[in-house]
Design a protein around this motif. Structure first.
Motif, PDB file in Angstrom:
ATOM      1  N   ALA A  73       0.941  -1.081   0.131  1.00 12.00           N
ATOM      2  CA  ALA A  73      -0.331   0.155   0.191  1.00 12.00           C
ATOM      3  C   ALA A  73       0.869   1.147   0.201  1.00 12.00           C
ATOM      4  O   ALA A  73       0.393   2.288  -0.748  1.00 12.00           O
ATOM      5  CB  ALA A  73      -0.886  -0.179   1.237  1.00 12.00           C
ATOM      6  N   TYR A  74       1.777   1.327   0.814  1.00  9.81           N
ATOM      7  CA  TYR A  74       2.651   2.339   0.886  1.00  9.81           C
ATOM      8  C   TYR A  74       3.597   2.687  -0.513  1.00  9.81           C
ATOM      9  O   TYR A  74       3.449   3.805  -0.983  1.00  9.81           O
ATOM     10  CB  TYR A  74       3.820   2.233   2.033  1.00  9.81           C
ATOM     11  CG  TYR A  74       4.929   3.322   2.199  1.00  9.81           C
ATOM     12  CD1 TYR A  74       4.522   4.671   2.455  1.00  9.81           C
ATOM     13  CD2 TYR A  74       5.910   3.331   1.555  1.00  9.81           C
ATOM     14  CE1 TYR A  74       5.436   5.811   2.485  1.00  9.81           C
ATOM     15  CE2 TYR A  74       6.826   4.330   1.531  1.00  9.81           C
ATOM     16  CZ  TYR A  74       6.734   5.478   2.011  1.00  9.81           C
ATOM     17  OH  TYR A  74       7.581   6.546   2.167  1.00  9.81           O
ATOM     18  N   ALA A  75       4.048   1.673  -1.126  1.00  6.60           N
ATOM     19  CA  ALA A  75       4.618   1.693  -2.365  1.00  6.60           C
ATOM     20  C   ALA A  75       3.730   2.149  -3.412  1.00  6.60           C
ATOM     21  O   ALA A  75       4.192   3.022  -4.225  1.00  6.60           O
ATOM     22  CB  ALA A  75       5.286   0.249  -2.828  1.00  6.60           C
ATOM     23  N   PHE A  76       2.563   1.844  -3.347  1.00 10.09           N
ATOM     24  CA  PHE A  76       1.539   2.374  -4.264  1.00 10.09           C
ATOM     25  C   PHE A  76       1.136   3.571  -4.005  1.00 10.09           C
ATOM     26  O   PHE A  76       1.003   4.398  -5.204  1.00 10.09           O
ATOM     27  CB  PHE A  76       0.108   1.465  -4.334  1.00 10.09           C
ATOM     28  CG  PHE A  76       0.387   0.092  -4.943  1.00 10.09           C
ATOM     29  CD1 PHE A  76       1.283  -0.273  -5.915  1.00 10.09           C
ATOM     30  CD2 PHE A  76      -0.239  -1.052  -4.263  1.00 10.09           C
ATOM     31  CE1 PHE A  76       1.674  -1.694  -6.438  1.00 10.09           C
ATOM     32  CE2 PHE A  76       0.158  -2.505  -4.836  1.00 10.09           C
ATOM     33  CZ  PHE A  76       0.842  -2.754  -5.788  1.00 10.09           C
ATOM     34  N   GLY A  77       0.986   4.023  -3.049  1.00 10.54           N
ATOM     35  CA  GLY A  77       0.341   5.361  -2.708  1.00 10.54           C
ATOM     36  C   GLY A  77       0.650   6.121  -1.330  1.00 10.54           C
ATOM     37  O   GLY A  77      -0.118   7.171  -1.050  1.00 10.54           O
ATOM     38  N   GLY A  78       1.817   5.656  -0.894  1.00 16.89           N
ATOM     39  CA  GLY A  78       2.506   6.441   0.059  1.00 16.89           C
ATOM     40  C   GLY A  78       1.450   6.454   1.420  1.00 16.89           C
ATOM     41  O   GLY A  78       0.974   5.430   1.610  1.00 16.89           O
ATOM     42  N   GLU A  79       1.877   7.269   2.314  1.00 16.95           N
ATOM     43  CA  GLU A  79       1.312   7.251   3.722  1.00 16.95           C
ATOM     44  C   GLU A  79      -0.077   7.183   3.648  1.00 16.95           C
ATOM     45  O   GLU A  79      -0.889   6.452   4.348  1.00 16.95           O
ATOM     46  CB  GLU A  79       1.675   8.589   4.459  1.00 16.95           C
ATOM     47  CG  GLU A  79       3.261   8.581   4.657  1.00 16.95           C
ATOM     48  CD  GLU A  79       3.914   9.403   3.699  1.00 16.95           C
ATOM     49  OE1 GLU A  79       5.214   9.250   3.887  1.00 16.95           O
ATOM     50  OE2 GLU A  79       3.601   9.815   2.791  1.00 16.95           O
ATOM     51  N   GLU A  80      -0.872   8.118   2.780  1.00 14.52           N
ATOM     52  CA  GLU A  80      -2.209   8.208   2.516  1.00 14.52           C
ATOM     53  C   GLU A  80      -2.941   6.844   2.429  1.00 14.52           C
ATOM     54  O   GLU A  80      -3.812   6.301   2.922  1.00 14.52           O
ATOM     55  CB  GLU A  80      -2.583   8.980   1.638  1.00 14.52           C
ATOM     56  CG  GLU A  80      -4.256   9.270   1.381  1.00 14.52           C
ATOM     57  CD  GLU A  80      -4.515  10.212   0.438  1.00 14.52           C
ATOM     58  OE1 GLU A  80      -5.856  10.237   0.160  1.00 14.52           O
ATOM     59  OE2 GLU A  80      -3.842  10.817  -0.191  1.00 14.52           O
ATOM     60  N   MET A  81      -2.344   5.942   1.393  1.00  9.72           N
ATOM     61  CA  MET A  81      -2.821   4.661   0.947  1.00  9.72           C
ATOM     62  C   MET A  81      -2.834   3.583   2.090  1.00  9.72           C
ATOM     63  O   MET A  81      -3.518   2.818   2.573  1.00  9.72           O
ATOM     64  CB  MET A  81      -2.364   4.176  -0.386  1.00  9.72           C
ATOM     65  CG  MET A  81      -3.082   3.014  -0.718  1.00  9.72           C
ATOM     66  SD  MET A  81      -2.530   2.533  -2.472  1.00  9.72           S
ATOM     67  CE  MET A  81      -3.453   4.042  -3.538  1.00  9.72           C
TER      68      MET A  81
END
Length: 307
Positions: free
Chosen positions: A124-132
């Motif tokens: 999730a972090y790799a795809f969309g950073g802290e928000e995802m």
């Protein structure tokens, strides 16, 4: 390679946990400390554009409401945000004077919120950073995720050195990483602390024994950081934090945490997730049953008073 990554995750987990506990356990008493802290916080501050659908209104730290923090331990590299190899949720309740600390295995299979797929939770972090990452963990645990703290893997070593080293009471004689750790009181600098927390295979308690040593390191840093003898080192401490940490907590929120939640630092309950490793389409996942997720969600909701 897998062993090396596991070592990094252990170090990142300790690094991330100590930041929030330092905020809880360390007072701001002098202008020089205040100045160093504000400079570090300015460097660390990294707001995210999101709201939680698990809360009707924003949590109030001034009113001593329970809150949650997602700790992300990241192996940062140039041109690549990396993956959050360590993900820990801290739920803090000042009324109970306690912290629930839940480590989420990086390979946990779950829905990646905003991506529309099921994958390993650390993607999730790799795809969309802290928000995802926050949205995905929030969905997985069915609780609000109020804040995040992202830590660079090398940060904790610098913090241990900044407080002048720590002393721990070691209950197991062992050698690791080129260092010997006898039973009894052992003084550790940053490199030795890293080796001390990495050892697992020689400990008959396995991961449980390693968790004990990790907690000793965290408590040692808090003790040294809060002592009068460390006042002269606050600049180094906050510089180490500023270089290695990003968070959406602002200065006023950090001060509120220190003022209103400092009693919780001595009562940390480490939770574990029970699951089963399996391969799906040739890829390894850690699968958590619905019953286990419900158990975790209930305990976290009770801690956050969102039930």
């Amino acid at each position: 390679m897998r062993a090396k990554k596991k070592k990094k995750r252990t170090w990142l987990r300790v690094t991330g946990t100590v930041l929030i506990l330092l905020l809880i356990g360390v007072g701001v008493y002098a202008y020089s400390v205040y100045n160093s802290l504000t400079n570090a916080v300015e460097t660390m501050h990294h707001p995210v554009d999101r709201t939680s659908d698990k809360r009707t209104e924003e949590v109030s730290l001034q009113n001593k409401q329970p809150f949650s923090v997602l700790l992300l331990g990241v192996d940062q590299r140039k041109g690549d945000r990396g993956r959050s190899d360590t993900m820990i949720v801290l739920s803090v309740n000042p009324k109970l004077n306690s912290v629930k600390m839940l480590s989420i295995p990086r390979d946990t299979r779950t829905e990646i919120v905003g991506k529309g797929t099921e994958d390993k939770i650390n993607h999730a972090y790799a795809f969309g950073g802290e928000e995802m990452a926050m949205n995905t963990v929030e969905h997985f645990l069915d609780i609000p995720i109020d804040y995040f703290v992202r830590v660079n893997m090398k940060g904790f070593k610098d913090i241990v050195d900044a407080v002048g080293g720590i002393t721990v009471d070691n209950d197991l004689d062992f050698s690791y990483g080129g260092y010997h750790f006898p039973k009894g009181e052992v003084t550790l600098n940053g490199k030795k602390a890293l080796a001390y927390t990495r050892m697992r295979k020689e400990d008959p308690r396995g991961d449980f024994g390693r968790q004990i040593r990790q907690r000793q390191i965290i408590q040692g840093v808090i003790k040294e950081g809060a002592s009068l003898s460390s006042l002269a080192n606050y600049s180094d401490i906050f510089t180490a934090l500023g270089k290695n940490v990003k968070t959406n907590l602002n200065f006023d929120q950090m001060v509120s945490i220190q003022k209103n939640y400092k009693g919780v630092s001595g009562n940390i309950d480490q939770m574990t997730i029970e699951g089963k490793g399996t391969r799906i389409n040739g890829i390894y996942y850690y699968v958590v049953s619905d019953d286990e997720k419900e158990r975790l969600q209930t305990e976290m909701k009770t801690q956050l008073e969102t039930t």
